[in-house]
Design a protein around this motif. Structure first.
Motif, mmCIF file in Angstrom:
data_model
loop_
_atom_site.group_PDB
_atom_site.id
_atom_site.type_symbol
_atom_site.label_atom_id
_atom_site.label_comp_id
_atom_site.label_asym_id
_atom_site.label_seq_id
_atom_site.Cartn_x
_atom_site.Cartn_y
_atom_site.Cartn_z
ATOM 1 N N MET A 1 0.856 -1.272 0.380
ATOM 2 C CA MET A 1 0.043 -0.040 -0.220
ATOM 3 C C MET A 1 0.671 1.277 0.570
ATOM 4 N N SER A 2 0.314 2.192 -0.877
ATOM 5 C CA SER A 2 0.953 3.347 -0.954
ATOM 6 C C SER A 2 1.080 4.434 -0.065
ATOM 7 N N GLU A 3 1.996 5.723 0.172
ATOM 8 C CA GLU A 3 1.720 6.606 1.703
ATOM 9 C C GLU A 3 0.512 7.100 0.650
ATOM 10 N N LEU A 4 -0.332 7.632 1.315
ATOM 11 C CA LEU A 4 -1.258 8.329 0.639
ATOM 12 C C LEU A 4 -1.027 9.599 1.063
ATOM 13 N N ILE A 5 -1.985 10.784 0.260
ATOM 14 C CA ILE A 5 -0.633 12.464 0.065
ATOM 15 C C ILE A 5 -1.844 13.159 0.765
ATOM 16 N N PRO A 6 -1.787 14.835 1.223
ATOM 17 C CA PRO A 6 -2.888 15.721 1.624
ATOM 18 C C PRO A 6 -2.876 16.147 0.344
ATOM 19 N N VAL A 7 -4.569 15.949 -0.456
ATOM 20 C CA VAL A 7 -4.779 16.800 -0.792
ATOM 21 C C VAL A 7 -5.858 18.348 -0.758
ATOM 22 N N ASN A 8 -5.701 19.396 -1.383
ATOM 23 C CA ASN A 8 -6.925 20.027 -0.647
ATOM 24 C C ASN A 8 -8.246 20.478 -2.354
ATOM 25 N N ILE A 9 -9.267 20.241 -1.929
ATOM 26 C CA ILE A 9 -10.375 19.913 -2.980
ATOM 27 C C ILE A 9 -10.873 20.996 -2.546
ATOM 28 N N VAL A 10 -11.673 21.660 -3.748
ATOM 29 C CA VAL A 10 -12.373 23.083 -3.417
ATOM 30 C C VAL A 10 -13.815 22.312 -4.413
ATOM 31 N N ILE A 11 -15.182 22.109 -3.151
ATOM 32 C CA ILE A 11 -16.368 22.025 -4.342
ATOM 33 C C ILE A 11 -17.908 23.018 -2.820
ATOM 34 N N ALA A 12 -17.950 23.804 -4.630
ATOM 35 C CA ALA A 12 -18.746 24.177 -4.269
ATOM 36 C C ALA A 12 -18.812 25.717 -2.540
ATOM 37 N N ASP A 13 -17.246 25.722 -2.970
ATOM 38 C CA ASP A 13 -16.618 26.917 -2.603
ATOM 39 C C ASP A 13 -16.715 26.610 -1.001
ATOM 40 N N ARG A 14 -16.593 25.585 -1.216
ATOM 41 C CA ARG A 14 -16.060 25.162 0.480
ATOM 42 C C ARG A 14 -14.258 23.779 -0.425
ATOM 43 N N ASN A 15 -13.543 24.285 0.790
ATOM 44 C CA ASN A 15 -12.876 23.633 1.184
ATOM 45 C C ASN A 15 -12.797 22.711 1.828
ATOM 46 N N TYR A 16 -11.419 21.494 1.037
ATOM 47 C CA TYR A 16 -12.114 19.784 1.865
ATOM 48 C C TYR A 16 -10.319 19.220 2.002
ATOM 49 N N ARG A 17 -10.262 18.508 2.487
ATOM 50 C CA ARG A 17 -8.518 18.450 2.903
ATOM 51 C C ARG A 17 -8.894 16.989 2.696
ATOM 52 N N LEU A 18 -8.120 16.324 2.044
ATOM 53 C CA LEU A 18 -8.516 14.792 1.872
ATOM 54 C C LEU A 18 -7.203 14.353 1.785
ATOM 55 N N ARG A 19 -7.153 13.239 2.077
ATOM 56 C CA ARG A 19 -5.607 11.938 2.096
ATOM 57 C C ARG A 19 -5.590 10.770 1.486
ATOM 58 N N ILE A 20 -5.115 10.481 0.325
ATOM 59 C CA ILE A 20 -5.355 9.912 -0.926
ATOM 60 C C ILE A 20 -4.040 9.452 -1.352
ATOM 61 N N GLU A 21 -4.562 7.752 -2.583
ATOM 62 C CA GLU A 21 -3.134 7.540 -3.111
ATOM 63 C C GLU A 21 -3.013 8.291 -4.105
ATOM 64 N N PRO A 22 -1.391 8.644 -4.218
ATOM 65 C CA PRO A 22 -1.302 9.691 -5.089
ATOM 66 C C PRO A 22 -1.439 8.735 -6.714
ATOM 67 N N LYS A 23 -2.135 8.041 -6.873
ATOM 68 C CA LYS A 23 -2.645 7.005 -7.785
ATOM 69 C C LYS A 23 -4.257 7.785 -7.871
ATOM 70 N N ASP A 24 -4.479 8.197 -7.357
ATOM 71 C CA ASP A 24 -6.255 8.788 -7.660
ATOM 72 C C ASP A 24 -6.452 10.150 -7.284
ATOM 73 N N GLU A 25 -5.547 10.572 -7.711
ATOM 74 C CA GLU A 25 -5.004 12.087 -7.313
ATOM 75 C C GLU A 25 -5.838 12.988 -8.588
ATOM 76 N N GLU A 26 -5.639 12.683 -9.646
ATOM 77 C CA GLU A 26 -6.106 13.437 -11.040
ATOM 78 C C GLU A 26 -7.290 12.370 -11.210
ATOM 79 N N MET A 27 -8.335 11.809 -10.751
ATOM 80 C CA MET A 27 -8.954 11.443 -10.672
ATOM 81 C C MET A 27 -10.117 12.118 -10.198
ATOM 82 N N VAL A 28 -9.738 12.396 -8.517
ATOM 83 C CA VAL A 28 -10.268 12.970 -7.662
ATOM 84 C C VAL A 28 -10.611 14.623 -8.136
ATOM 85 N N ARG A 29 -9.231 15.283 -8.775
ATOM 86 C CA ARG A 29 -9.084 16.040 -8.526
ATOM 87 C C ARG A 29 -10.081 16.516 -10.146
ATOM 88 N N LYS A 30 -10.193 15.840 -11.355
ATOM 89 C CA LYS A 30 -11.540 15.753 -12.659
ATOM 90 C C LYS A 30 -13.030 15.193 -11.622
#
Length: 98
Positions: free
Chosen positions: A1-30
């Motif tokens: 299992m790879s190390e989780l990375i922190p990402v900040n995602i904005v949905i509906a003008d609200r910020n969400y800090r998530l910890r996801i696998e690096p391979k999922d980052e592009e999909m989550v952002r899209k």
């Protein structure tokens, strides 16, 4: 299992800090981008009282899209099974004729 990375995602003008696998980052952002695009589309075309109305509309749209995709997958699986059965019948007929 790879190390989780922190990402900040904005949905509906609200910020969400998530910890996801690096391979999922592009999909989550899209996906977040698609959600925000749909919110903008609904705000431009439909009446709503607040952001929750638009987020709810996007949720309904997304769930409907997923349901349609599932229905299409079942149709493709049924067609594949019917084609496989037809192929077996053709093989038997060719074997009997030979």
């Amino acid at each position: 299992m790879s190390e989780l990375i922190p990402v900040n995602i904005v949905i509906a003008d609200r910020n969400y800090r998530l910890r996801i696998e690096p391979k999922d980052e592009e999909m989550v952002r899209k996906t977040a981008g698609l959600i925000n695009d749909k919110i903008t589309e609904f705000k431009a075309n439909l009446a709503g009282k607040d952001m929750q109305d638009y987020v709810s509309m996007v949720l309904l749209w997304f769930a409907t899209e997923q349901n349609q995709s599932g229905i299409e997958l079942v149709k493709w699986q049924e067609a594949s099974q019917k084609l496989a059965a037809l192929e077996r019948q053709l093989d038997r007929a060719l074997e009997e004729g030979a």
